[in-house]
Design a protein around this motif. Sequence first.
Motif, PDB file in Angstrom:
ATOM      1  N   TYR A  20       0.838  -1.201   0.000  1.00  0.00           N
ATOM      2  CA  TYR A  20       0.000   0.000   0.000  1.00  0.00           C
ATOM      3  C   TYR A  20       0.873   1.252   0.000  1.00  0.00           C
ATOM      4  CZ  TYR A  20      -3.552  -3.252   1.820  1.00  0.00           C
ATOM      5  OH  TYR A  20      -4.410  -4.299   2.005  1.00  0.00           O
ATOM      6  N   THR A  21       0.476   2.257  -0.749  1.00  0.00           N
ATOM      7  CA  THR A  21       1.130   3.564  -0.714  1.00  0.00           C
ATOM      8  C   THR A  21       0.053   4.652  -0.675  1.00  0.00           C
ATOM      9  OG1 THR A  21       1.271   3.626  -3.131  1.00  0.00           O
ATOM     10  CG2 THR A  21       3.208   2.818  -1.959  1.00  0.00           C
ATOM     11  N   LYS A  22       0.436   5.817  -0.184  1.00  0.00           N
ATOM     12  CA  LYS A  22      -0.435   6.993  -0.109  1.00  0.00           C
ATOM     13  C   LYS A  22      -1.714   6.716   0.692  1.00  0.00           C
ATOM     14  CE  LYS A  22       1.394   8.586  -4.451  1.00  0.00           C
ATOM     15  NZ  LYS A  22       1.189   8.662  -5.887  1.00  0.00           N
ATOM     16  N   ILE A  23      -1.583   5.937   1.761  1.00  0.00           N
ATOM     17  CA  ILE A  23      -2.742   5.615   2.591  1.00  0.00           C
ATOM     18  C   ILE A  23      -2.867   6.606   3.746  1.00  0.00           C
ATOM     19  CG2 ILE A  23      -2.744   3.168   2.009  1.00  0.00           C
ATOM     20  CD1 ILE A  23      -1.329   2.623   4.703  1.00  0.00           C
ATOM     21  N   GLN A  24      -4.045   6.665   4.347  1.00  0.00           N
ATOM     22  CA  GLN A  24      -4.287   7.495   5.520  1.00  0.00           C
ATOM     23  C   GLN A  24      -4.903   6.611   6.607  1.00  0.00           C
ATOM     24  OE1 GLN A  24      -6.767  10.673   4.059  1.00  0.00           O
ATOM     25  NE2 GLN A  24      -4.986  11.925   3.576  1.00  0.00           N
ATOM     26  N   VAL A  25      -4.150   6.399   7.667  1.00  0.00           N
ATOM     27  CA  VAL A  25      -4.608   5.608   8.805  1.00  0.00           C
ATOM     28  C   VAL A  25      -5.188   6.561   9.838  1.00  0.00           C
ATOM     29  CG1 VAL A  25      -3.862   4.059  10.667  1.00  0.00           C
ATOM     30  CG2 VAL A  25      -2.859   3.829   8.379  1.00  0.00           C
ATOM     31  N   GLY A  26      -6.306   6.191  10.420  1.00  0.00           N
ATOM     32  CA  GLY A  26      -6.933   7.034  11.434  1.00  0.00           C
ATOM     33  C   GLY A  26      -7.801   6.207  12.360  1.00  0.00           C
ATOM     34  N   HIS A  27      -8.817   6.832  12.901  1.00  0.00           N
ATOM     35  CA  HIS A  27      -9.767   6.116  13.758  1.00  0.00           C
ATOM     36  C   HIS A  27     -10.591   5.178  12.881  1.00  0.00           C
ATOM     37  CE1 HIS A  27      -8.854   8.383  17.325  1.00  0.00           C
ATOM     38  NE2 HIS A  27      -8.959   9.518  16.640  1.00  0.00           N
ATOM     39  N   SER A  28     -10.935   4.035  13.422  1.00  0.00           N
ATOM     40  CA  SER A  28     -11.741   3.070  12.675  1.00  0.00           C
ATOM     41  C   SER A  28     -13.180   3.555  12.558  1.00  0.00           C
ATOM     42  CB  SER A  28     -11.734   1.713  13.375  1.00  0.00           C
ATOM     43  OG  SER A  28     -10.464   1.149  13.313  1.00  0.00           O
ATOM     44  N   PRO A  29     -13.746   3.442  11.351  1.00  0.00           N
ATOM     45  CA  PRO A  29     -15.164   3.797  11.220  1.00  0.00           C
ATOM     46  C   PRO A  29     -16.031   2.801  11.999  1.00  0.00           C
ATOM     47  CG  PRO A  29     -14.279   2.951   9.149  1.00  0.00           C
ATOM     48  CD  PRO A  29     -13.142   3.055  10.102  1.00  0.00           C
ATOM     49  N   GLN A  30     -17.228   3.215  12.350  1.00  0.00           N
ATOM     50  CA  GLN A  30     -18.140   2.385  13.133  1.00  0.00           C
ATOM     51  C   GLN A  30     -18.356   1.018  12.484  1.00  0.00           C
ATOM     52  OE1 GLN A  30     -19.414   2.810  16.178  1.00  0.00           O
ATOM     53  NE2 GLN A  30     -20.281   0.770  15.984  1.00  0.00           N
ATOM     54  N   MET A  31     -18.486   0.978  11.173  1.00  0.00           N
ATOM     55  CA  MET A  31     -18.708  -0.273  10.454  1.00  0.00           C
ATOM     56  C   MET A  31     -17.564  -1.257  10.712  1.00  0.00           C
ATOM     57  SD  MET A  31     -17.338  -1.700   7.356  1.00  0.00           S
ATOM     58  CE  MET A  31     -16.704  -0.209   6.662  1.00  0.00           C
ATOM     59  N   LEU A  32     -16.335  -0.804  10.685  1.00  0.00           N
ATOM     60  CA  LEU A  32     -15.183  -1.668  10.938  1.00  0.00           C
ATOM     61  C   LEU A  32     -15.163  -2.105  12.404  1.00  0.00           C
ATOM     62  CD1 LEU A  32     -12.531  -3.052  10.202  1.00  0.00           C
ATOM     63  CD2 LEU A  32     -11.378  -0.832  10.450  1.00  0.00           C
ATOM     64  N   ARG A  33     -15.415  -1.190  13.301  1.00  0.00           N
ATOM     65  CA  ARG A  33     -15.438  -1.548  14.724  1.00  0.00           C
ATOM     66  C   ARG A  33     -16.506  -2.601  15.011  1.00  0.00           C
ATOM     67  NH1 ARG A  33     -15.259   4.308  15.566  1.00  0.00           N
ATOM     68  NH2 ARG A  33     -17.343   4.163  16.452  1.00  0.00           N
ATOM     69  N   GLY A  34     -17.675  -2.439  14.400  1.00  0.00           N
ATOM     70  CA  GLY A  34     -18.750  -3.400  14.588  1.00  0.00           C
ATOM     71  C   GLY A  34     -18.407  -4.773  14.029  1.00  0.00           C
ATOM     72  N   ARG A  35     -17.833  -4.788  12.842  1.00  0.00           N
ATOM     73  CA  ARG A  35     -17.435  -6.067  12.242  1.00  0.00           C
ATOM     74  C   ARG A  35     -16.383  -6.783  13.072  1.00  0.00           C
ATOM     75  NH1 ARG A  35     -16.401  -5.738   5.764  1.00  0.00           N
ATOM     76  NH2 ARG A  35     -18.540  -6.175   5.132  1.00  0.00           N
ATOM     77  N   LEU A  36     -15.412  -6.036  13.551  1.00  0.00           N
ATOM     78  CA  LEU A  36     -14.341  -6.633  14.347  1.00  0.00           C
ATOM     79  C   LEU A  36     -14.904  -7.245  15.620  1.00  0.00           C
ATOM     80  CD1 LEU A  36     -11.377  -7.252  14.723  1.00  0.00           C
ATOM     81  CD2 LEU A  36     -11.056  -4.934  15.608  1.00  0.00           C
ATOM     82  N   GLU A 126      -1.162   6.800  12.884  1.00  0.00           N
ATOM     83  CA  GLU A 126      -1.740   7.848  12.045  1.00  0.00           C
ATOM     84  C   GLU A 126      -0.729   8.488  11.090  1.00  0.00           C
ATOM     85  OE1 GLU A 126      -2.471   7.363  15.252  1.00  0.00           O
ATOM     86  OE2 GLU A 126      -4.590   6.906  15.078  1.00  0.00           O
ATOM     87  N   SER A 127       0.558   8.298  11.334  1.00  0.00           N
ATOM     88  CA  SER A 127       1.569   8.861  10.436  1.00  0.00           C
ATOM     89  C   SER A 127       1.936   7.903   9.297  1.00  0.00           C
ATOM     90  CB  SER A 127       2.825   9.242  11.227  1.00  0.00           C
ATOM     91  OG  SER A 127       3.466   8.083  11.724  1.00  0.00           O
ATOM     92  N   THR A 128       1.416   6.694   9.312  1.00  0.00           N
ATOM     93  CA  THR A 128       1.747   5.695   8.293  1.00  0.00           C
ATOM     94  C   THR A 128       1.118   6.067   6.957  1.00  0.00           C
ATOM     95  OG1 THR A 128       1.826   3.976   9.986  1.00  0.00           O
ATOM     96  CG2 THR A 128       1.594   3.246   7.711  1.00  0.00           C
ATOM     97  N   THR A 129       1.952   6.107   5.910  1.00  0.00           N
ATOM     98  CA  THR A 129       1.445   6.388   4.563  1.00  0.00           C
ATOM     99  C   THR A 129       1.735   5.247   3.589  1.00  0.00           C
ATOM    100  OG1 THR A 129       3.482   7.553   3.976  1.00  0.00           O
ATOM    101  CG2 THR A 129       1.653   8.891   4.845  1.00  0.00           C
ATOM    102  N   ALA A 130       2.544   4.278   4.016  1.00  0.00           N
ATOM    103  CA  ALA A 130       2.858   3.124   3.175  1.00  0.00           C
ATOM    104  C   ALA A 130       3.024   1.909   4.088  1.00  0.00           C
ATOM    105  CB  ALA A 130       4.138   3.362   2.376  1.00  0.00           C
ATOM    106  N   ALA A 131       2.637   0.739   3.581  1.00  0.00           N
ATOM    107  CA  ALA A 131       2.724  -0.477   4.389  1.00  0.00           C
ATOM    108  C   ALA A 131       2.723  -1.700   3.489  1.00  0.00           C
ATOM    109  CB  ALA A 131       1.546  -0.549   5.365  1.00  0.00           C
ATOM    110  N   ILE A 132       3.160  -2.814   4.065  1.00  0.00           N
ATOM    111  CA  ILE A 132       3.003  -4.106   3.401  1.00  0.00           C
ATOM    112  C   ILE A 132       2.132  -4.974   4.299  1.00  0.00           C
ATOM    113  CG2 ILE A 132       5.157  -4.060   2.077  1.00  0.00           C
ATOM    114  CD1 ILE A 132       6.303  -5.997   4.258  1.00  0.00           C
TER     115      ILE A 132
END
Length: 180
Positions: A20-36, A126-132
């Motif tokens: 992944y590149t140019k991503i924005q990590v932040g707070h999880s949306p409610q839908m993701l929190r509910g699924r988890l 929240e500072s992550t913009t790229a990941a594997i």
Amino acid sequence: MKIIRTDALNEFERIGLIHYTKIQVGHSPQMLRGRLRLFQEQLFFELEDRPLQETSFTQFQPSTFYDTIEKIQREEWQSLTNSGEDINLLYALQFSFPVHLNGNIQDDYIIDSGALQRPLTEMVDESTTAAIQLFYFPNELTEEECQQRLEAARQFFFQIHGGTSTTHILKTNQTLEVIA
């Protein structure tokens, strides 16, 4: 960054990788929190009357993934951290095999016998913009099933984090170079 796959993980013929590149990590949306939470509770009820040693999860012992399953079996819900960590845990629970997300893609990443001992998520905030992201596919999955799961994971990750991504399947003794 080079990702180097050694033959030390023979139990995994194929390891899926999403870069992944140019991503924005932040707070999880409610839908993701509910699924988890739903997947944790479902897993708890599936394992409620069964010793963990009598399940397919034993193939991943020892690993941080197995440790996570043990905690869920004891009703120790995994806390929400951020959208990157949360979606990664969701994938692992949904697919029932280890999935690792690493936000430090400056250093070479070697997939060897110690790979499953790494935390499910490393250096993602929240500072992550790229990941594997690595998917340790069980050998009983076909190549097509592996590709389908990678694509579904890639699309869902994109819906939450944006950015761009590429997918790869790594086989034994393969090296892949990704650009941060």
